[in-house]
Design an enzyme around this catalytic site. Structure first.
Site: not given
Ligand code: DIG
Ligand code: MN
Ligand code: MN
Length: 386
Positions: A286, A219, A256, A244, A53, A254, A216, A180, A56, A182, A87
């Site tokens: 991710d 998600h 992860d 992801d 990001h 979430d 993802e 993406e 980051d 969620k 990316m």
């Molecule tokens: C969260 O699942 C999102 C953020 O971390 C980011 O914008 C995106 C990139 O993988 N995943």
């Molecule tokens: Mn993600």
């Molecule tokens: Mn996530």
């Protein structure tokens, strides 16, 4: 056999292995690493690329001189390690200014600021080599639907993406957008909550060919959905621009988790799908390590993501070469061509031919479907006994 190589295209975000372990109920348990330290950690474990990001890498209040130094140091670390940046994305969720969303915020000034911030972040991502730009609308949602008309929210998001597609075209950038989904968290409900919803939304945009999805695992699982099915629909639509990878128990926040840490069978079917169709994009993790991990264990987390992917890739090859499994599949999918006249699609003649058939439902229902045997063989393959 299971050591990561560049051709595997394994990537991690700066925010993943750099996650310092804080959560809504506890402070960080690890010191924050610099982007340069993270690049070297990822090189040590064998990753191919690193994503970020904007903030980051460059803190939101960094001066232009600080930005330039940070980018210079980051580029040097990339040169030293050979890592690439496939990316990039924008943080449109951490700063309080985005408390009511970014592109969909009710305040037009916030919407304008989100556009400006994203243009600058796109410039940074392209400068570092990104070819895919992810949009995760973490704050694009509501707690109370009294606050926002979803039609207004959808129009605002559409206008923002159309504007940014035009910006990318105007700049001559070689960049694709990946949306993406969620379903919730951090907002009570997030707009466009699933990959399927995103695929429908893309077709309402001015430049749908520039835009795909970044599904993802966690998600879709949060929404109680089959992740591989979502990925297959995206692939079928030519829209799987990024992915992801992580893991997630159903019905929880979430998590992860490390790839394959929870739903190993679903992870297997996903890897099998990606490898069977020849997906050539990044395998982006991710995910982040348990809060209990020190950085030695964070490295084990990263190694585990990649090893599990490679182990499941080998299992998929075994599945495809397993005589008993493949014999069952060919029986299950037997086709003597009787109904081949339907393959060409509708015609008055085929409709009449179809009408003239007397189907014997009992006979059709008697066909054997040994899915218990098939699934048991699959489980035994995953358990390593075939
Ligand atoms: C969260 O699942 C999102 C953020 O971390 C980011 O914008 C995106 C990139 O993988 N995943
Ligand atoms: Mn993600
Ligand atoms: Mn996530």
């Amino acid at each position: 056999m299971y050591d990561p190589k560049p051709e595997h295209k394994f990537t991690f975000g700066l925010w993943t292995v750099g996650n310092p372990g804080g959560d809504p109920f506890g402070y960080a348990t690890r010191r924050a690493l610099s982007p340069v330290e993270i690049v070297h950690l990822l090189a040590e474990v064998g990753a191919w690329g690193v994503n970020f990001h904007d903030n980051d890498l460059v803190p939101i209040d960094a001066t232009p001189a600080e930005r330039d130094q940070i980018v210079k140091d980051f580029k040097q670390a990339l040169d030293e390690t050979g890592l690439v940046v496939p990316m990039a994305t924008t943080n449109l969720f951490r700063d309080p200014v985005f408390r009511d969303g970014a592109f969909t915020a009710n305040d037009p000034a916030v919407r304008a600021y989100a556009l400006q911030k994203t243009m600058c972040a796109i410039d940074l991502g392209v400068e570092l080599g990104a070819k895919v730009y992810v949009f995760w609308g973490g704050r694009e949602g509501t707690e109370t639907d009294a606050s926002k008309n979803p039609l207004d929210a959808g129009k605002r998001f559409r206008d923002a993406l159309n504007y940014l597609c035009n910006y990318v075209k105007d700049q001559g950038y070689e960049l694709k957008f990946a949306l993406e989904a969620k379903p919730n968290e951090p907002r009570s409900d997030i707009y466009l909550p699933t990959t399927g919803a995103m695929l429908g939304f893309i077709e309402t945009l001015d430049y749908p060919e520039m835009i795909g999805v970044n599904p993802e695992v966690a998600h879709e699982h949060m929404a109680g959905l089959n992740f591989m099915h979502a990925v297959a629909q995206a692939w079928d639509a030519g829209k799987l621009f990024h992915i992801d990878l992580n893991d997630q128990k159903f019905g929880r926040y979430d998590q992860d988790f490390r790839f394959g840490a929870e739903m190993i069978k679903q992870a297997f079917y996903l890897v099998k799908f990606l490898e069977d169709v020849g997906y050539e994009g990044s395998r982006h993790f991710d995910a982040h390590a348990y809060r209990t991990a020190d950085y030695d264990d964070v490295k084990e987390f990263a190694r585990g993501c990649m090893r599990t992917y490679l182990i499941l890739k080998e299992k998929a090859q075994r599945f495809n070469a397993d005589g008993e499994i493949q014999a069952l599949l060919s029986d299950i999918n037997a086709d003597d061509g009787t109904y081949g006249f339907l393959d060409a699609g509708y015609s008055a003649q085929s409709a009449q031919q179809l009408r003239d058939i007397n189907f014997d439902r009992q006979q059709l229902t008697s066909k054997k479907l040994p899915y218990e045997r098939l699934d048991q063989l699959t489980v035994e393959l995953l358990l390593g006994v075939r």
